[in-house]
Design a protein around this motif. Structure first.
Motif, PDB file in Angstrom:
ATOM      1  N   LEU A  15       0.823  -1.221   0.000  1.00 42.69           N
ATOM      2  CA  LEU A  15       0.000   0.000   0.000  1.00 42.69           C
ATOM      3  C   LEU A  15       0.854   1.266   0.000  1.00 42.69           C
ATOM      4  O   LEU A  15       0.593   2.221   0.736  1.00 42.69           O
ATOM      5  N   VAL A  16       1.906   1.249  -0.841  1.00 40.31           N
ATOM      6  CA  VAL A  16       2.774   2.416  -1.017  1.00 40.31           C
ATOM      7  C   VAL A  16       2.956   2.636  -2.518  1.00 40.31           C
ATOM      8  O   VAL A  16       2.537   1.820  -3.329  1.00 40.31           O
ATOM      9  N   SER A  17       3.623   3.710  -2.883  1.00 43.07           N
ATOM     10  CA  SER A  17       3.869   3.984  -4.296  1.00 43.07           C
ATOM     11  C   SER A  17       5.068   3.177  -4.801  1.00 43.07           C
ATOM     12  O   SER A  17       5.894   2.700  -4.010  1.00 43.07           O
ATOM     13  N   MET A  18       5.162   3.065  -6.125  1.00 44.54           N
ATOM     14  CA  MET A  18       6.324   2.395  -6.713  1.00 44.54           C
ATOM     15  C   MET A  18       7.598   3.184  -6.414  1.00 44.54           C
ATOM     16  O   MET A  18       8.658   2.594  -6.230  1.00 44.54           O
ATOM     17  N   GLY A  19       7.474   4.497  -6.317  1.00 41.89           N
ATOM     18  CA  GLY A  19       8.626   5.328  -5.964  1.00 41.89           C
ATOM     19  C   GLY A  19       9.165   4.992  -4.584  1.00 41.89           C
ATOM     20  O   GLY A  19      10.376   4.972  -4.365  1.00 41.89           O
ATOM     21  N   THR A  20       8.264   4.720  -3.652  1.00 37.86           N
ATOM     22  CA  THR A  20       8.679   4.348  -2.300  1.00 37.86           C
ATOM     23  C   THR A  20       9.405   3.014  -2.318  1.00 37.86           C
ATOM     24  O   THR A  20      10.446   2.853  -1.665  1.00 37.86           O
ATOM     25  N   VAL A  21       8.876   2.055  -3.069  1.00 37.11           N
ATOM     26  CA  VAL A  21       9.535   0.747  -3.182  1.00 37.11           C
ATOM     27  C   VAL A  21      10.923   0.928  -3.778  1.00 37.11           C
ATOM     28  O   VAL A  21      11.907   0.374  -3.281  1.00 37.11           O
ATOM     29  N   TRP A  22      11.015   1.715  -4.838  1.00 37.89           N
ATOM     30  CA  TRP A  22      12.293   1.938  -5.487  1.00 37.89           C
ATOM     31  C   TRP A  22      13.299   2.586  -4.529  1.00 37.89           C
ATOM     32  O   TRP A  22      14.469   2.197  -4.482  1.00 37.89           O
ATOM     33  N   LYS A  23      12.872   3.574  -3.751  1.00 41.53           N
ATOM     34  CA  LYS A  23      13.761   4.225  -2.785  1.00 41.53           C
ATOM     35  C   LYS A  23      14.240   3.233  -1.733  1.00 41.53           C
ATOM     36  O   LYS A  23      15.398   3.268  -1.314  1.00 41.53           O
ATOM     37  N   CYS A  24      13.354   2.341  -1.300  1.00 45.43           N
ATOM     38  CA  CYS A  24      13.741   1.324  -0.318  1.00 45.43           C
ATOM     39  C   CYS A  24      14.785   0.375  -0.899  1.00 45.43           C
ATOM     40  O   CYS A  24      15.711  -0.035  -0.203  1.00 45.43           O
ATOM     41  N   ILE A  25      14.647   0.045  -2.178  1.00 36.57           N
ATOM     42  CA  ILE A  25      15.646  -0.804  -2.847  1.00 36.57           C
ATOM     43  C   ILE A  25      16.974  -0.055  -2.941  1.00 36.57           C
ATOM     44  O   ILE A  25      18.028  -0.601  -2.580  1.00 36.57           O
TER      45      ILE A  25
END
Length: 71
Positions: A15-25
Motif C-alpha cells: 500500500l505504497v507507491s512504486m517510488g517508495t519501493v524503489w527508494k527502499c531498494i
C-alpha cells in the motif's frame, strides 16, 4: 502462491507507491534482484515479508502469509 514480485506488485501489496519501493531498494532496505533479459527488478516473497515485518506493514504481512487478498 507467487514467490517473486515486481516493484509494482510489491507497492500494491505494501500500500505504497512504486517510488517508495524503489527508494527502499536503492537505500538497501529492501532486497531486489535484476532479472534478464529486460533488467526488471524482482523481489522474493521471503524478502518482501521480512521487509513488511520490519516496517510494521501489517496489511502486507497478512497478504504475503495468505490471510488476506490484495484489494
Amino acid at each position: 502462491m507467487k514467490n517473486c514480485f515486481t516493484t509494482a506488485e510489491a507497492a500494491n501489496i505494501c500500500l505504497v507507491s512504486m517510488g517508495t519501493v524503489w527508494k527502499c531498494i536503492q537505500n538497501g532496505l529492501l532486497v531486489a534482484h535484476r532479472m534478464p533479459p529486460r533488467g526488471r527488478w524482482k523481489i522474493t516473497r521471503k524478502e518482501l515479508l521480512k521487509f513488511a515485518k520490519e516496517h510494521g506493514l501489517e496489511h502486507a504481512v497478512k497478504v504475503l502469509e495468505g490471510e488476506q487478498c490484495v484489494n
